[in-house]
Design a protein around this motif. Sequence first.
Motif, PDB file in Angstrom:
ATOM      1  N   ARG A  26      80.059  24.127  44.669  1.00 32.03           N
ATOM      2  CA  ARG A  26      80.368  25.040  45.769  1.00 32.03           C
ATOM      3  C   ARG A  26      80.933  24.248  46.942  1.00 32.03           C
ATOM      4  N   ALA A  27      82.131  24.629  47.398  1.00 31.10           N
ATOM      5  CA  ALA A  27      82.802  23.880  48.459  1.00 31.10           C
ATOM      6  C   ALA A  27      81.956  23.815  49.724  1.00 31.10           C
ATOM      7  N   ALA A  28      81.327  24.939  50.102  1.00 34.15           N
ATOM      8  CA  ALA A  28      80.537  24.961  51.328  1.00 34.15           C
ATOM      9  C   ALA A  28      79.378  23.970  51.260  1.00 34.15           C
ATOM     10  N   SER A  29      78.855  23.755  50.059  1.00 32.84           N
ATOM     11  CA  SER A  29      77.764  22.803  49.870  1.00 32.84           C
ATOM     12  C   SER A  29      78.285  21.367  49.804  1.00 32.84           C
ATOM     13  N   GLY A 235      85.443  19.146  71.752  1.00 35.49           N
ATOM     14  CA  GLY A 235      85.961  19.563  70.452  1.00 35.49           C
ATOM     15  C   GLY A 235      86.979  18.584  69.897  1.00 35.49           C
ATOM     16  N   PHE A 236      86.974  18.408  68.603  1.00 34.54           N
ATOM     17  CA  PHE A 236      87.913  17.499  67.954  1.00 34.54           C
ATOM     18  C   PHE A 236      88.122  17.929  66.504  1.00 34.54           C
ATOM     19  N   VAL A 237      88.975  17.204  65.786  1.00 32.76           N
ATOM     20  CA  VAL A 237      89.312  17.523  64.398  1.00 32.76           C
ATOM     21  C   VAL A 237      88.735  16.460  63.464  1.00 32.76           C
ATOM     22  N   VAL A 238      88.149  16.909  62.376  1.00 33.78           N
ATOM     23  CA  VAL A 238      87.679  16.019  61.305  1.00 33.78           C
ATOM     24  C   VAL A 238      88.345  16.448  60.007  1.00 33.78           C
ATOM     25  N   THR A 239      88.978  15.525  59.322  1.00 29.73           N
ATOM     26  CA  THR A 239      89.519  15.806  57.988  1.00 29.73           C
ATOM     27  C   THR A 239      88.379  15.641  56.991  1.00 29.73           C
ATOM     28  N   PRO A 240      87.938  16.714  56.326  1.00 28.08           N
ATOM     29  CA  PRO A 240      86.701  16.637  55.545  1.00 28.08           C
ATOM     30  C   PRO A 240      86.758  15.696  54.349  1.00 28.08           C
ATOM     31  N   GLY A 241      87.903  15.653  53.652  1.00 26.47           N
ATOM     32  CA  GLY A 241      88.004  14.810  52.468  1.00 26.47           C
ATOM     33  C   GLY A 241      87.088  15.284  51.354  1.00 26.47           C
ATOM     34  N   SER A 336      77.624  17.695  35.067  1.00 25.08           N
ATOM     35  CA  SER A 336      77.547  18.755  36.066  1.00 25.08           C
ATOM     36  C   SER A 336      78.807  19.607  36.007  1.00 25.08           C
ATOM     37  N   GLY A 337      78.729  20.768  36.635  1.00 23.52           N
ATOM     38  CA  GLY A 337      79.913  21.612  36.695  1.00 23.52           C
ATOM     39  C   GLY A 337      81.063  20.903  37.387  1.00 23.52           C
ATOM     40  N   ARG A 338      80.737  20.131  38.402  1.00 21.59           N
ATOM     41  CA  ARG A 338      81.774  19.409  39.144  1.00 21.59           C
ATOM     42  C   ARG A 338      82.456  18.355  38.274  1.00 21.59           C
ATOM     43  N   GLU A 339      81.686  17.656  37.477  1.00 24.96           N
ATOM     44  CA  GLU A 339      82.268  16.652  36.587  1.00 24.96           C
ATOM     45  C   GLU A 339      83.149  17.298  35.524  1.00 24.96           C
ATOM     46  N   ARG A 340      82.721  18.440  35.020  1.00 21.46           N
ATOM     47  CA  ARG A 340      83.538  19.141  34.020  1.00 21.46           C
ATOM     48  C   ARG A 340      84.840  19.636  34.635  1.00 21.46           C
ATOM     49  N   VAL A 341      84.763  20.081  35.890  1.00 22.30           N
ATOM     50  CA  VAL A 341      85.972  20.541  36.577  1.00 22.30           C
ATOM     51  C   VAL A 341      86.974  19.406  36.718  1.00 22.30           C
ATOM     52  N   VAL A 342      86.497  18.235  37.100  1.00 25.19           N
ATOM     53  CA  VAL A 342      87.404  17.101  37.294  1.00 25.19           C
ATOM     54  C   VAL A 342      88.058  16.697  35.978  1.00 25.19           C
ATOM     55  N   GLU A 343      87.313  16.767  34.888  1.00 24.09           N
ATOM     56  CA  GLU A 343      87.907  16.473  33.577  1.00 24.09           C
ATOM     57  C   GLU A 343      89.054  17.426  33.280  1.00 24.09           C
ATOM     58  N   LYS A 344      88.850  18.699  33.569  1.00 26.59           N
ATOM     59  CA  LYS A 344      89.906  19.686  33.346  1.00 26.59           C
ATOM     60  C   LYS A 344      91.087  19.453  34.282  1.00 26.59           C
ATOM     61  N   SER A 367      89.762  23.524  50.446  1.00 27.71           N
ATOM     62  CA  SER A 367      88.947  22.340  50.166  1.00 27.71           C
ATOM     63  C   SER A 367      89.305  21.720  48.821  1.00 27.71           C
ATOM     64  N   LYS A 368      89.817  22.541  47.901  1.00 27.59           N
ATOM     65  CA  LYS A 368      90.185  22.034  46.582  1.00 27.59           C
ATOM     66  C   LYS A 368      91.284  20.980  46.676  1.00 27.59           C
ATOM     67  N   PHE A 369      92.092  21.032  47.723  1.00 29.24           N
ATOM     68  CA  PHE A 369      93.163  20.056  47.906  1.00 29.24           C
ATOM     69  C   PHE A 369      92.623  18.629  47.889  1.00 29.24           C
ATOM     70  N   TYR A 370      91.478  18.423  48.547  1.00 29.70           N
ATOM     71  CA  TYR A 370      90.923  17.074  48.638  1.00 29.70           C
ATOM     72  C   TYR A 370      90.380  16.592  47.292  1.00 29.70           C
ATOM     73  N   ASP A 371      89.879  17.530  46.473  1.00 25.93           N
ATOM     74  CA  ASP A 371      89.479  17.169  45.106  1.00 25.93           C
ATOM     75  C   ASP A 371      90.703  16.801  44.277  1.00 25.93           C
ATOM     76  N   TYR A 372      91.761  17.577  44.437  1.00 28.83           N
ATOM     77  CA  TYR A 372      92.994  17.321  43.678  1.00 28.83           C
ATOM     78  C   TYR A 372      93.505  15.897  43.897  1.00 28.83           C
ATOM     79  N   LEU A 373      93.372  15.397  45.130  1.00 34.28           N
ATOM     80  CA  LEU A 373      93.942  14.091  45.449  1.00 34.28           C
ATOM     81  C   LEU A 373      93.317  12.953  44.647  1.00 34.28           C
ATOM     82  N   TRP A 374      92.100  13.162  44.164  1.00 33.31           N
ATOM     83  CA  TRP A 374      91.423  12.111  43.389  1.00 33.31           C
ATOM     84  C   TRP A 374      91.859  12.082  41.924  1.00 33.31           C
TER      85      TRP A 374
END
Length: 449
Positions: A26-29, A235-241, A336-344, A367-374
């Motif tokens: 879950r991205a929020a988590s 206030g400021f900006v943080v790139t979550p990564g 984990s679900g996250r590991e399976r997603v990255v494999e796909k 948020s998926k953009f930052y996962d894609y970059l890896w």
Amino acid sequence: MSQAIPVVTENKRWLILTHAFNMDGRAASLTITDKIPYLLEAGVEPIVFSAITGMKDKRFPHYQFLAWGPAGFRFDFRHWIANQYGRGLFYKITTRTVSILLAPLIAIEKLCLGYSSQWSWALPAFIHGYRLIRSGKVDVVFSVGSAWSAHLAGVWLKKATGVELISEVHDPLVIRKSPVDQGFERPKNRDARFRHYLENQLTRFSNKVWWFTEGALHYAKVRNPNLNTPNNAHGFVVTPGAEPPGSLAASKKHEYTNQLNLCHFGSLANDRSLSTILKALVPLFNKYPQARQCIRVHAYGAPLDTLSIEAIKQFAFEDILLAHGRLEKDLQTGKSGRERVVEKMQDADVLILLHGNDEWCAEYIPSKFYDYLWTGRPIWGITHRNPQLDQMLLDRGSYISPEGDAQAVASTLEKIWLDWQNKHLIEPVWKPIGVDQAVKTILTEVQAR
């Protein structure tokens, strides 16, 4: 390259308020849980308050509370049952029974308040947080939203105790309707109206508050000129990564097969729909009939949206768009679900990034953009009014199309098809964005008192 994390030497005891925590995939988590190892390394001593929707953490005090309102209780209960027993027959029977029993109370809650379901989680978070602060066990309250109930509890605690409050706003609280809309108009929807109020409260009572895009910070400043003025929030900006999950092999070599696999991961909606790509396939198949046997569009992580379903029927693309649903933890392999997603993701030829078509896209990066970059795979971004996202895609070597321009989308799809045929898809520049840089920015700003 790893970022040097500043060491926290005072005010180490952080009470972290976050509705979602330790929820697989879950991205929020993930946005908060990925920060935890770096915060621990920096010397932060966290106490976490979350809903019961994730797994309990054993590394530090972690308290999980049910929302007190009926809609929030139903939401949390569903996730808790799924975590404990899976989504089989027992899940279906118990969740449907609870939904039926709570339906009258949910109707009353919606009629009287009209807020989003998780609002009532703020009540137990505030009461338990107040006790901890009064007992001298908390130096800083860190509210994390996605769900705005965490921010509400944080503001309440700040007002009641004067504790230092820092706040991370994931998605814009105020949703603008057009480029000329600054967000000043009082919304008719009661939840939207309350979020408008809550944004103002954060800019007044937080010590530090940050957003994830330059656009979001810009419009928050327009609506709240008190931001970054004395006695108000900085206030400021943080790139979550994002962090590479598990044993991600970032250098896994791409292999061309007899099929061009275009893969989308994450939620879909009518304003963020794969129908955009399905429509672009029609002229491509007319021009290159052989492409119909080769191209497949894969959807992972969410049900198909209405427009995609209609496009499948209209164009007879039942064999073209393959919906795989959400990838959960595999009990046989232990992945984990996250590991399976990255494999796909790494099995994809091209990763689809749908930005959407609403005005809020100017303030939002998926948020998926930052996962894609890896993953080391080329990204096809269909973006809307967000120069920051466009530049990040261009800097890394990507296919880009402006959302709403059917001709541009079709042209990009044709380029991808020809590049794949020639075995010469774009080689992305390896520039992933880790979470360490986000934590460094946060700690640097928070300690600049």
